[in-house]
Design an enzyme around this catalytic site. Structure first.
Site, PDB file in Angstrom:
ATOM      1  CE1 TYR A   1       7.440   0.386  -3.664  1.00 30.76           C
ATOM      2  CE2 TYR A   1       5.605   1.896  -3.423  1.00 30.76           C
ATOM      3  CZ  TYR A   1       6.713   1.267  -2.904  1.00 30.76           C
ATOM      4  OH  TYR A   1       7.103   1.534  -1.616  1.00 30.76           O
TER       5      TYR A   1
ATOM      6  CD  GLU B   1      -2.738  -1.597   1.881  1.00 30.10           C
ATOM      7  OE1 GLU B   1      -3.688  -2.283   1.540  1.00 30.10           O
ATOM      8  OE2 GLU B   1      -2.174  -1.725   2.965  1.00 30.10           O
TER       9      GLU B   1
END
Length: 159
Positions: A121, A109
């Site tokens: 990411y 998250e």
């Protein structure tokens, strides 16, 4: 600069704390305490990597794995060392370690407005799969959304 990334143990926690304090803006309340980090490392399936430059800890990543899934819980590099590829090196090593542990999927998250982290990411193949409204509460009492991301280590077409 040459660097080494290795699996850490609880002896490394105190050396990680200056990185923790520098890397996370206090406004967002994302940094963990030394007690929280130490307690986490005692749990089964929980682990931390540390990045050393000239034998000094200059980054870390914390993850946990259960069966064939893992969660990347924290990753940090001091502000003055960003932009040198250390964050990506840590993330790549997390992925290698997850493969070694027979993990099929890695979840994380990230604060939705943290554009640099989201780009990091995505560059490693993570893709968004959900959103948690008001997941983060900053010291300013503002609620911020989190994006849930996943990296499928089995299906390379997602990378």
């Amino acid at each position: 600069m040459n660097h080494v990334i290795r699996i850490a143990d609880w002896h490394d926690v105190s050396a990680v704390m200056p990185v923790m304090e520098d890397a996370f803006d206090p406004l967002y309340g994302e940094a963990w305490s030394e007690t929280q980090l130490s307690a986490l490392l005692l749990g089964p399936g929980n682990w931390m990597l540390v990045l050393e430059v000239e034998e000094r800890i200059c980054g870390f990543a914390v993850a946990r794995s259960v069966l064939d899934e893992a969660e990347l819980m924290l990753i940090a590099v001091p502000q003055k060392m960003r932009g040198r590829g250390y964050g990506r090196a840590l993330l790549d090593k997390v992925i290698v370690e997850c493969r070694r542990r027979n993990v099929r999927r890695i979840y994380l998250e990230v604060r939705s407005d943290n554009e640099n982290a989201v780009m990091l990411y995505e560059s490693a193949g993570f893709r968004p799969v959900g959103r948690r409204s008001g997941y983060y509460r900053g010291k300013d009492a503002v609620l911020r959304d989190a994006t849930t991301m996943v990296l499928d280590l089995v299906n390379d077409s997602l990378r």
